[in-house]
Scaffold this motif. Structure first.
Motif, PDB file in Angstrom:
ATOM      1  N   HIS A  44       0.901  -1.247  -0.024  1.00  0.00           N
ATOM      2  CA  HIS A  44       0.182   0.052   0.090  1.00  0.00           C
ATOM      3  C   HIS A  44       0.912   1.283  -0.140  1.00  0.00           C
ATOM      4  CE1 HIS A  44      -3.404   2.763   0.790  1.00  0.00           C
ATOM      5  NE2 HIS A  44      -2.779   3.184   1.761  1.00  0.00           N
ATOM      6  N   GLU A  45       2.201   1.160   1.041  1.00  0.00           N
ATOM      7  CA  GLU A  45       2.854   2.350   0.807  1.00  0.00           C
ATOM      8  C   GLU A  45       3.539   2.538  -0.461  1.00  0.00           C
ATOM      9  OE1 GLU A  45       5.422   3.832   4.617  1.00  0.00           O
ATOM     10  OE2 GLU A  45       6.788   2.699   3.320  1.00  0.00           O
ATOM     11  N   THR A  46       3.865   1.408  -1.042  1.00  0.00           N
ATOM     12  CA  THR A  46       4.754   1.682  -2.438  1.00  0.00           C
ATOM     13  C   THR A  46       3.787   2.173  -3.440  1.00  0.00           C
ATOM     14  OG1 THR A  46       5.985  -0.364  -1.761  1.00  0.00           O
ATOM     15  CG2 THR A  46       5.842   0.300  -4.203  1.00  0.00           C
ATOM     16  N   ARG A  47       2.388   1.809  -3.469  1.00  0.00           N
ATOM     17  CA  ARG A  47       1.385   2.457  -4.515  1.00  0.00           C
ATOM     18  C   ARG A  47       1.335   4.007  -4.192  1.00  0.00           C
ATOM     19  NH1 ARG A  47      -1.564  -2.658  -3.693  1.00  0.00           N
ATOM     20  NH2 ARG A  47      -2.762  -1.516  -2.035  1.00  0.00           N
ATOM     21  N   GLY A  50       5.572   5.629  -3.902  1.00  0.00           N
ATOM     22  CA  GLY A  50       6.579   4.999  -4.521  1.00  0.00           C
ATOM     23  C   GLY A  50       7.518   3.986  -3.985  1.00  0.00           C
ATOM     24  N   PRO A  51       8.514   3.232  -4.563  1.00  0.00           N
ATOM     25  CA  PRO A  51       9.110   2.300  -3.972  1.00  0.00           C
ATOM     26  C   PRO A  51      10.203   2.856  -3.023  1.00  0.00           C
ATOM     27  CG  PRO A  51       9.712   2.419  -6.191  1.00  0.00           C
ATOM     28  CD  PRO A  51       8.818   3.492  -6.011  1.00  0.00           C
ATOM     29  N   LEU A  52      10.794   2.242  -2.095  1.00  0.00           N
ATOM     30  CA  LEU A  52      11.906   2.687  -1.176  1.00  0.00           C
ATOM     31  C   LEU A  52      13.062   2.651  -2.028  1.00  0.00           C
ATOM     32  CD1 LEU A  52      12.725   3.102   1.823  1.00  0.00           C
ATOM     33  CD2 LEU A  52      13.409   0.643   1.941  1.00  0.00           C
ATOM     34  N   PRO A  53      13.655   3.866  -1.904  1.00  0.00           N
ATOM     35  CA  PRO A  53      15.209   4.144  -2.616  1.00  0.00           C
ATOM     36  C   PRO A  53      15.875   2.824  -2.544  1.00  0.00           C
ATOM     37  CG  PRO A  53      14.513   6.105  -1.580  1.00  0.00           C
ATOM     38  CD  PRO A  53      13.413   4.936  -1.003  1.00  0.00           C
ATOM     39  N   ARG A  54      16.421   2.370  -3.558  1.00  0.00           N
ATOM     40  CA  ARG A  54      17.578   1.414  -3.661  1.00  0.00           C
ATOM     41  C   ARG A  54      18.424   1.166  -2.663  1.00  0.00           C
ATOM     42  NH1 ARG A  54      19.364  -0.738  -9.474  1.00  0.00           N
ATOM     43  NH2 ARG A  54      17.069  -0.581  -9.614  1.00  0.00           N
ATOM     44  N   HIS A  55      19.196   2.334  -2.289  1.00  0.00           N
ATOM     45  CA  HIS A  55      20.368   2.098  -1.470  1.00  0.00           C
ATOM     46  C   HIS A  55      19.871   2.024  -0.048  1.00  0.00           C
ATOM     47  CE1 HIS A  55      19.084   6.680  -0.936  1.00  0.00           C
ATOM     48  NE2 HIS A  55      19.780   6.554   0.237  1.00  0.00           N
ATOM     49  N   LEU A  56      18.551   2.171   0.184  1.00  0.00           N
ATOM     50  CA  LEU A  56      17.982   2.218   1.491  1.00  0.00           C
ATOM     51  C   LEU A  56      17.396   0.837   2.097  1.00  0.00           C
ATOM     52  CD1 LEU A  56      15.922   5.285   2.153  1.00  0.00           C
ATOM     53  CD2 LEU A  56      18.307   4.995   2.947  1.00  0.00           C
ATOM     54  N   TRP A  57      17.372   0.056   0.686  1.00  0.00           N
ATOM     55  CA  TRP A  57      16.974  -1.320   0.975  1.00  0.00           C
ATOM     56  C   TRP A  57      18.476  -2.123   1.610  1.00  0.00           C
ATOM     57  CZ3 TRP A  57      12.999  -4.812  -0.421  1.00  0.00           C
ATOM     58  CH2 TRP A  57      11.980  -4.235  -1.118  1.00  0.00           C
ATOM     59  N   GLY A  58      19.566  -1.716   1.160  1.00  0.00           N
ATOM     60  CA  GLY A  58      20.681  -2.164   2.064  1.00  0.00           C
ATOM     61  C   GLY A  58      20.652  -1.826   3.588  1.00  0.00           C
ATOM     62  N   TYR A  59      20.259  -0.436   3.855  1.00  0.00           N
ATOM     63  CA  TYR A  59      20.259  -0.323   5.233  1.00  0.00           C
ATOM     64  C   TYR A  59      19.422  -1.174   5.820  1.00  0.00           C
ATOM     65  CZ  TYR A  59      22.619   4.400   4.830  1.00  0.00           C
ATOM     66  OH  TYR A  59      23.746   5.375   4.356  1.00  0.00           O
ATOM     67  N   ALA A  60      18.258  -1.207   5.344  1.00  0.00           N
ATOM     68  CA  ALA A  60      17.126  -1.891   6.255  1.00  0.00           C
ATOM     69  C   ALA A  60      17.389  -3.383   6.234  1.00  0.00           C
ATOM     70  CB  ALA A  60      15.724  -1.742   5.360  1.00  0.00           C
ATOM     71  N   HIS A 167      16.615   9.757   5.435  1.00  0.00           N
ATOM     72  CA  HIS A 167      16.924   9.937   4.110  1.00  0.00           C
ATOM     73  C   HIS A 167      15.511  10.014   3.330  1.00  0.00           C
ATOM     74  CE1 HIS A 167      21.379   9.108   4.965  1.00  0.00           C
ATOM     75  NE2 HIS A 167      21.450   9.566   3.778  1.00  0.00           N
ATOM     76  N   SER A 168      14.658   9.348   3.948  1.00  0.00           N
ATOM     77  CA  SER A 168      13.285   8.921   3.211  1.00  0.00           C
ATOM     78  C   SER A 168      12.123   8.836   4.312  1.00  0.00           C
ATOM     79  CB  SER A 168      13.392   7.875   2.298  1.00  0.00           C
ATOM     80  OG  SER A 168      12.114   7.773   1.513  1.00  0.00           O
ATOM     81  N   PRO A 169      11.809  10.267   4.785  1.00  0.00           N
ATOM     82  CA  PRO A 169      10.666  10.270   5.862  1.00  0.00           C
ATOM     83  C   PRO A 169       9.655   9.569   5.315  1.00  0.00           C
ATOM     84  CG  PRO A 169      11.377  12.411   5.234  1.00  0.00           C
ATOM     85  CD  PRO A 169      12.391  11.466   4.565  1.00  0.00           C
ATOM     86  N   GLU A 170       9.237   9.830   4.106  1.00  0.00           N
ATOM     87  CA  GLU A 170       7.941   9.585   3.783  1.00  0.00           C
ATOM     88  C   GLU A 170       7.604   7.787   3.620  1.00  0.00           C
ATOM     89  OE1 GLU A 170      10.431   9.904  -0.026  1.00  0.00           O
ATOM     90  OE2 GLU A 170      10.102  10.717   1.794  1.00  0.00           O
ATOM     91  N   HIS A 171       8.648   7.073   3.714  1.00  0.00           N
ATOM     92  CA  HIS A 171       8.670   5.497   3.925  1.00  0.00           C
ATOM     93  C   HIS A 171       8.704   5.219   5.205  1.00  0.00           C
ATOM     94  CE1 HIS A 171       9.718   6.105  -0.523  1.00  0.00           C
ATOM     95  NE2 HIS A 171       8.834   5.027  -0.602  1.00  0.00           N
ATOM     96  N   LEU A 172       7.750   4.720   5.822  1.00  0.00           N
ATOM     97  CA  LEU A 172       7.897   4.167   7.237  1.00  0.00           C
ATOM     98  C   LEU A 172       7.796   2.572   7.274  1.00  0.00           C
ATOM     99  CD1 LEU A 172       7.627   4.229  10.272  1.00  0.00           C
ATOM    100  CD2 LEU A 172       5.333   4.802  10.091  1.00  0.00           C
ATOM    101  N   THR A 173       6.631   2.075   6.610  1.00  0.00           N
ATOM    102  CA  THR A 173       6.327   0.521   6.688  1.00  0.00           C
ATOM    103  C   THR A 173       7.581  -0.142   5.923  1.00  0.00           C
ATOM    104  OG1 THR A 173       4.008   0.969   6.749  1.00  0.00           O
ATOM    105  CG2 THR A 173       4.868  -1.106   6.286  1.00  0.00           C
ATOM    106  N   SER A 174       7.740   0.409   4.822  1.00  0.00           N
ATOM    107  CA  SER A 174       8.761  -0.376   3.800  1.00  0.00           C
ATOM    108  C   SER A 174      10.174  -0.701   4.452  1.00  0.00           C
ATOM    109  CB  SER A 174       9.174   0.396   2.603  1.00  0.00           C
ATOM    110  OG  SER A 174       8.047   0.698   1.895  1.00  0.00           O
ATOM    111  N   ILE A 224       8.506   3.817  16.843  1.00  0.00           N
ATOM    112  CA  ILE A 224       9.737   4.361  17.244  1.00  0.00           C
ATOM    113  C   ILE A 224      10.335   4.672  15.917  1.00  0.00           C
ATOM    114  CG2 ILE A 224      11.912   3.693  17.879  1.00  0.00           C
ATOM    115  CD1 ILE A 224      10.648   1.606  19.917  1.00  0.00           C
ATOM    116  N   ASN A 225      10.347   4.118  14.640  1.00  0.00           N
ATOM    117  CA  ASN A 225      10.993   4.597  13.517  1.00  0.00           C
ATOM    118  C   ASN A 225      10.449   5.674  12.845  1.00  0.00           C
ATOM    119  OD1 ASN A 225      12.428   2.249  13.921  1.00  0.00           O
ATOM    120  ND2 ASN A 225      11.920   1.070  12.093  1.00  0.00           N
ATOM    121  N   ARG A 226       9.284   6.014  13.273  1.00  0.00           N
ATOM    122  CA  ARG A 226       8.519   7.321  12.717  1.00  0.00           C
ATOM    123  C   ARG A 226       9.101   8.418  13.678  1.00  0.00           C
ATOM    124  NH1 ARG A 226       6.690   9.632   8.799  1.00  0.00           N
ATOM    125  NH2 ARG A 226       4.839   7.929   8.301  1.00  0.00           N
ATOM    126  N   ALA A 227       9.349   8.273  15.049  1.00  0.00           N
ATOM    127  CA  ALA A 227       9.765   9.358  15.722  1.00  0.00           C
ATOM    128  C   ALA A 227      11.303   9.496  15.956  1.00  0.00           C
ATOM    129  CB  ALA A 227       9.265   9.102  17.049  1.00  0.00           C
TER     130      ALA A 227
END
Length: 287
Positions: A44-47, A50-60, A167-174, A224-227
């Protein structure tokens, strides 16, 4: 949000003991069951954003690897030294987390925080029952070592999640979903190699496992990740220290655990020194 997330996390130790299952299994199922609501939320968040930036997939992903290791070590610590004390030990993050943020992002650590650090460590040691190593603990040394190691891994997860959120505050769930999936894989691997991974869980345990996944994983980390990216790292770490206080209360009420006066004084010392370390020095600082 951080206080609410800390409350959800503090109940996790009680859920693990009430479920009464193997440590590796508890860590794995905590993450695997959490993916049931997280995956639809990610889609739902991706729709929408948009998708989580590629470099942040590595962080996560890396964050999830440390989180999975944290869960296995912490769950064993819960079974070794008790729910309340294990949750106190993991709060070594209060020192490791700001140090990591300083190293990776250059955020300055207040001098008063550095001065208070030895007292924080002393408080953690007292709360962990160092003066009473045999009290209500089946494996006190192993439980203490794994509890502190889990706290260090926990701090790495908090640091990487904070960087991702900034880096990407609009993405929380991803990032939470990706980290949870990586943590599930890590917990399964470590659990298989150490404690084993028996999945024949009694029916009566599934309610506690579900509560552990929904509160201790989904709700806690979304809050926690939101705040956390909006707060100074020392402030986040200080607020998360509500976990041991609440965990001791949950342990007493739900499990009949009886922490000693020394352990309670250790908790108080941790909270007081963290409060002093993060107090604004003056009117300008408060503003």
């Amino acid at each position: 949000m951080v206080v609410s997330g800390a409350a959800c996390l503090s109940a996790s130790a009680v859920f693990v003991k009430l479920a009464d299952i193997d440590a590796g299994t508890a860590a794995f199922l905590r993450c695997a069951v959490a993916l049931v609501p997280l995956v639809p939320m990610l889609l739902h968040e991706t729709r929408r954003r948009g998708p989580l930036p590629r470099h942040l997939w590595g962080y996560a992903t890396v964050a999830g690897l440390f989180l999975g290791a944290d869960y296995v070590m912490w769950t064993i610590s819960v079974l070794d030294v008790g729910a309340a004390i294990a949750t106190v030990l993991i709060n070594v993050q209060v020192i490791v987390f700001p140090v990591l943020v300083r190293a990776f992002s250059g955020t300055r650590i207040p001098r008063r925080f550095l001065y208070a650090s030895p007292l924080m460590l002393l408080g953690i040691a007292l709360a962990a029952g160092v003066l009473q190593p045999g009290q209500q603990a089946s494996h006190p040394v192993r439980g203490a070592v794994l509890g502190v190691a889990a706290g260090a891994a926990y701090a790495v997860y908090l640091c990487l999640s904070r960087l991702s959120g900034r880096h990407s505050p609009e993405h929380l769930t991803s990032p939470v979903c990706v980290s949870t999936a990586a943590a599930a894989g890590t917990a399964a691997l470590i659990g298989t190699l150490t404690t084993g991974l028996p999945l024949d869980v009694p029916a009566r345990a599934w309610g506690w496992i579900t509560a552990l996944a929904l509160l201790g994983q989904v709700a806690a980390w979304l809050l926690i990740n939101r705040a956390s990216p909006r707060l100074a790292p020392g402030t986040s770490a200080a607020l998360l220290l509500l976990q041991p206080v609440l965990a001791i209360g949950f342990g007493v009420l739900a499990l009949g655990e009886k922490p000693s006066m020394t352990q309670l004084c250790g908790c108080a010392l941790v909270l007081v020194t963290v409060r002093i370390a993060n107090r604004a020095p003056g009117r300008a600082g408060r503003a």
